[in-house]
Motif scaffolding. Sequence first.
Motif, PDB file in Angstrom:
ATOM      1  N   VAL A   1      29.987  39.945  57.549  1.00 11.30           N
ATOM      2  CA  VAL A   1      30.480  38.754  57.981  1.00 11.30           C
ATOM      3  C   VAL A   1      30.815  37.584  57.919  1.00 11.30           C
ATOM      4  O   VAL A   1      31.892  36.684  57.172  1.00 11.30           O
ATOM      5  CB  VAL A   1      29.373  39.438  59.551  1.00 11.30           C
ATOM      6  CG1 VAL A   1      29.767  37.033  60.575  1.00 11.30           C
ATOM      7  CG2 VAL A   1      29.673  40.023  60.778  1.00 11.30           C
TER       8      VAL A   1
ATOM      9  N   THR B   1      30.288  36.672  67.110  1.00 14.16           N
ATOM     10  CA  THR B   1      30.786  37.974  66.369  1.00 14.16           C
ATOM     11  C   THR B   1      29.761  38.659  66.228  1.00 14.16           C
ATOM     12  O   THR B   1      29.460  39.888  66.299  1.00 14.16           O
ATOM     13  CB  THR B   1      31.343  38.212  64.798  1.00 14.16           C
ATOM     14  OG1 THR B   1      33.009  37.631  65.351  1.00 14.16           O
ATOM     15  CG2 THR B   1      31.790  39.165  64.440  1.00 14.16           C
ATOM     16  N   LEU B   2      28.662  38.147  65.800  1.00 13.88           N
ATOM     17  CA  LEU B   2      27.250  38.676  65.447  1.00 13.88           C
ATOM     18  C   LEU B   2      26.345  38.397  66.430  1.00 13.88           C
ATOM     19  O   LEU B   2      25.966  39.919  67.057  1.00 13.88           O
ATOM     20  CB  LEU B   2      26.232  37.779  64.628  1.00 13.88           C
ATOM     21  CG  LEU B   2      27.091  37.321  63.489  1.00 13.88           C
ATOM     22  CD1 LEU B   2      25.712  36.040  62.718  1.00 13.88           C
ATOM     23  CD2 LEU B   2      26.265  38.705  62.245  1.00 13.88           C
TER      24      LEU B   2
ATOM     25  N   LEU C   1      32.296  32.748  64.218  1.00 18.05           N
ATOM     26  CA  LEU C   1      31.030  33.965  63.544  1.00 18.05           C
ATOM     27  C   LEU C   1      30.270  34.387  64.302  1.00 18.05           C
ATOM     28  O   LEU C   1      29.593  35.730  64.326  1.00 18.05           O
ATOM     29  CB  LEU C   1      31.342  33.234  62.235  1.00 18.05           C
ATOM     30  CG  LEU C   1      29.752  33.898  61.355  1.00 18.05           C
ATOM     31  CD1 LEU C   1      30.248  33.626  59.948  1.00 18.05           C
ATOM     32  CD2 LEU C   1      28.166  33.927  62.330  1.00 18.05           C
TER      33      LEU C   1
ATOM     34  N   GLU D   1      27.958  42.102  67.788  1.00 19.61           N
ATOM     35  CA  GLU D   1      27.600  43.342  66.654  1.00 19.61           C
ATOM     36  C   GLU D   1      26.337  43.790  67.150  1.00 19.61           C
ATOM     37  O   GLU D   1      25.723  44.761  67.628  1.00 19.61           O
ATOM     38  CB  GLU D   1      27.763  42.782  65.082  1.00 19.61           C
ATOM     39  CG  GLU D   1      29.248  42.750  65.607  1.00 19.61           C
ATOM     40  CD  GLU D   1      30.081  44.112  64.595  1.00 19.61           C
ATOM     41  OE1 GLU D   1      29.858  45.042  65.781  1.00 19.61           O
ATOM     42  OE2 GLU D   1      30.818  44.554  64.484  1.00 19.61           O
TER      43      GLU D   1
ATOM     44  N   TYR E   1      35.918  43.581  58.599  1.00 12.79           N
ATOM     45  CA  TYR E   1      35.105  42.604  57.772  1.00 12.79           C
ATOM     46  C   TYR E   1      35.515  42.985  56.556  1.00 12.79           C
ATOM     47  O   TYR E   1      36.236  41.217  55.961  1.00 12.79           O
ATOM     48  CB  TYR E   1      33.775  42.519  57.808  1.00 12.79           C
ATOM     49  CG  TYR E   1      33.253  42.298  59.693  1.00 12.79           C
ATOM     50  CD1 TYR E   1      33.651  41.787  60.162  1.00 12.79           C
ATOM     51  CD2 TYR E   1      31.889  43.033  59.685  1.00 12.79           C
ATOM     52  CE1 TYR E   1      33.264  40.962  61.570  1.00 12.79           C
ATOM     53  CE2 TYR E   1      32.522  43.405  61.375  1.00 12.79           C
ATOM     54  CZ  TYR E   1      32.504  42.382  62.220  1.00 12.79           C
ATOM     55  OH  TYR E   1      32.065  41.932  63.431  1.00 12.79           O
TER      56      TYR E   1
END
Length: 233
Positions: A105, A203-204, A200, A207, A39
């Motif tokens: 991020v 992605t979060l 986004l 993770e 990132y």
Amino acid sequence: MRFQHSAALWRDFPELVPGVLAARGLHAGVSVDDRLVPYAETAAKRLATATESELPEIQAWRRAFTRMGLKPTQYRCASESLLRRFRKEGALPRLHPLIDLCNAVSIAYAIPVAVFDLSRVAGDLEVRYATGEETYLTFSGDDEHPAPGEVVFADAEGRAHARRWTNRQSGLSAVRPDTADVLIVAEALHETARADVESLMGTLATELTTLWPATSPHPAILTPSAPRFDTAV
């Protein structure tokens, strides 16, 4: 607990794309060092050809701040402030694994990401225009009252958990070492906001599931026709 934006805010900012998720069972005992690298590299690559103020995601927030009567060079959205610091210092301060991840991020996507400790939020949370009666706790411990018409994240007890929309969060619901349950909100206004916020939030979610396997985040994209996000507290 219900999270939503007011009808007046949707009316005035129809281009708004909010992403939201709730994550539970978090703790500070994980290492995120390796996961932050890509990132940071993405952000550095973007900043190599343009300053943060030239990015379309930031320009859209600057226009919004101007519409709210704020000087965009005096009050910056959170992602612009992070990118500005990252460009000058080459790194961001380390605070908490979750915050470090969300900040990384955020600079990669140039989109503000807010994280609220759910145990510190009373009842529902709404992004709306302030009445002037709300209270806001600064990180230094001082109480402030947002001006009428300012965009705030307000809970059922009239406590503002963020001021000037995406400018600054409150010290009251900031993530702490013992924080376990959070609400994460990302908001964008630029032309490709829908696709970028979806990416986004995905992605979060990935993770979070990797770092904290016990949590099961389910991201949602809010719209004027589906403006609410409900989660158990």
